[in-house]
Design an enzyme around this catalytic site. Structure first.
Site, PDB file in Angstrom:
ATOM      1  N   GLY A  13       0.857  -1.181   0.000  1.00 58.05           N
ATOM      2  CA  GLY A  13       0.000   0.000   0.000  1.00 58.05           C
ATOM      3  C   GLY A  13       0.896   1.235   0.000  1.00 58.05           C
ATOM      4  CB  ALA A  14       0.832   4.278  -2.104  1.00 57.12           C
ATOM      5  NE  ARG A  66       5.013  -3.826  -4.649  1.00 60.94           N
ATOM      6  CZ  ARG A  66       3.696  -3.855  -4.436  1.00 60.94           C
ATOM      7  NH1 ARG A  66       3.205  -3.568  -3.242  1.00 60.94           N
ATOM      8  NH2 ARG A  66       2.865  -4.171  -5.413  1.00 60.94           N
ATOM      9  CD  GLN A  81      -3.400  -7.042  -3.085  1.00 68.09           C
ATOM     10  OE1 GLN A  81      -4.187  -7.691  -3.774  1.00 68.09           O
ATOM     11  NE2 GLN A  81      -2.206  -6.710  -3.517  1.00 68.09           N
ATOM     12  CG  ASP A 135      -0.124   1.932  -5.768  1.00 72.53           C
ATOM     13  OD1 ASP A 135      -1.269   1.528  -5.998  1.00 72.53           O
ATOM     14  OD2 ASP A 135       0.583   1.526  -4.836  1.00 72.53           O
ATOM     15  CG  ASN A 164      -5.300   1.982  -7.038  1.00 73.18           C
ATOM     16  OD1 ASN A 164      -4.512   2.029  -6.096  1.00 73.18           O
ATOM     17  ND2 ASN A 164      -6.505   1.464  -6.898  1.00 73.18           N
ATOM     18  CE  LYS A 165      -2.590  -4.315  -6.418  1.00 73.15           C
ATOM     19  NZ  LYS A 165      -1.212  -4.821  -6.759  1.00 73.15           N
TER      20      LYS A 165
END
Ligand code: MRU
Length: 340
Positions: free
Chosen positions: A47-48, A89, A194, A235, A244-245
């Site tokens: 998670g960012a 990451r 998640q 993110d 994002n995801k």
């Protein structure tokens, strides 16, 4: 409320191992940069904003454990550890942001002792600040959520993705705190779940009504009129897109088609106003995350899987971006101004 996602206890970092949830809530004690890098790669910490805090504490940990006694080699040693952590990451901008802030604090000193103290102080500050930022962001976003709203979210942008409270779920929590009734539909978020494991866990712990759907059910629920708005985290927000995801873009396209507001909740630390989407590396993860399920092969061996961790949603599909400083609206020309 669950314990803080990541905290410092002297020279030890303690973080929740998110890979074990919802079955077990286990806190890992970490005393070296290698273990922290492994935790970030494995998504024990993810998670960012939580990655921003982890990056900051990673630099502090490197400073606390360096065996160099002269200032120059000491700074080089810590910078090497920082470079190693930074690439764990590549998409979430907060990781580098937390690392850079802490490195800058450390470099502004002239002695090893002073540098260690400055790095620890800055990392603690980043961790504390995150809660204030999430609370402010949550309050700003709560006004966008109507009483009785049925909110769709993707991945986990909750307390577990930050130090506590959350961004997208921070907006939901703040709306609930203000007396509104809100229910959440959490997309399971293939392949690492998640949404199913973490978002559902957090909401259940807080007593906020929640249900889990497969990612592919989202469009159908929108079509049935069962979703009032979409709220997701981010993110990285570039000049032209929200990263994002993987799957977020699909929800944004469907929301636009069905006339449903699509909101992004993210702190200013997630903005990257110097880059455009095309400049950004999208993390690709091991194909086994897709090719196997519960330890069993689900894709014939020899057939490749493509496992992008994030996608980029063009800003023109985003109805508003909620930050700790206020709510941004299209066409987002004021994005640079919010940093002043
Ligand atoms: O791969 P993950 O679990 O780190 O991805 C996380 C997300 O995509 C979140 O939505 C994002 O980091 C925002 S967290 C407040």
């Amino acid at each position: 409320m669950i314990p803080r996602t990541i905290e410092r206890d002297g020279a030890t970092l303690r973080f929740i191992d998110q890979t074990l949830l919802p079955e077990r809530l286990e806190v890992v004690a970490c005393t070296d940069v290698d273990r922290l890098a492994r935790a970030i790669r494995r998504l024990e910490v993810r998670g960012a904003p939580a990655l921003g805090i982890a990056g900051a504490y990673g630099v502090a940990l490197a400073a606390m454990t360096s065996t160099e006694t002269d200032y120059g080699p000491f700074v080089e040693d810590v910078a090497k550890a920082a470079a190693y952590l930074r690439v764990t990451r590549p998409t979430a901008v907060n990781l580098g942001w937390g690392i850079d802030r802490t490195l800058a604090a450390l470099r502004a000193t002239g002695t090893v002792d002073g540098a260690v103290e400055a790095a620890v102080r800055e990392a603690d500050h980043i961790a504390r600040e995150d809660e204030e930022v999430c609370r402010a962001l949550g309050r700003n976003g709560a006004d966008l959520i109507p009483d009785g709203a049925r909110v769709l979210t993707h991945c986990n942008a909750g307390a577990l993705a930050c130090s506590t409270w959350g961004t997208a779920l921070g907006v939901v929590r703040s709306a609930v705190e203000s007396g509104k009734k809100v229910s959440v539909t959490a997309c399971e978020t293939r392949p690492l779940l998640q949404g199913a494991r973490l978002t559902a866990f957090e909401l259940h712990e807080d007593g906020i009504p929640a249900r889990v759907i497969t990612d592919s059910t989202a469009a159908f629920l929108m079509q049935r009129g069962e979703i009032d708005c979409v709220v997701v985290g981010a993110d990285r927000i570039t000049q032209d897109a929200v990263f994002n995801k993987i799957g977020t873009y699909m929800h944004a396209v469907c929301a636009r088609y069905h006339g449903i507001p699509f909101y992004v909740a993210a702190p200013l630390s997630t903005f990257d106003t110097i880059h455009r989407a095309a400049d950004i590396t999208i993390e690709e993860r091991d194909e086994d995350e897709i090719g196997a399920f519960s330890g069993k092969r689900t894709v014939p061996s020899g057939v490749p899987c493509t496992n992008f961790a994030f996608d980029a949603t063009p800003l023109d599909l985003v109805s508003a971006i909620v930050t700790e400083k206020g709510v941004l609206r299209p066409p987002y020309g004021q994005m640079q101004g919010i940093f002043k």
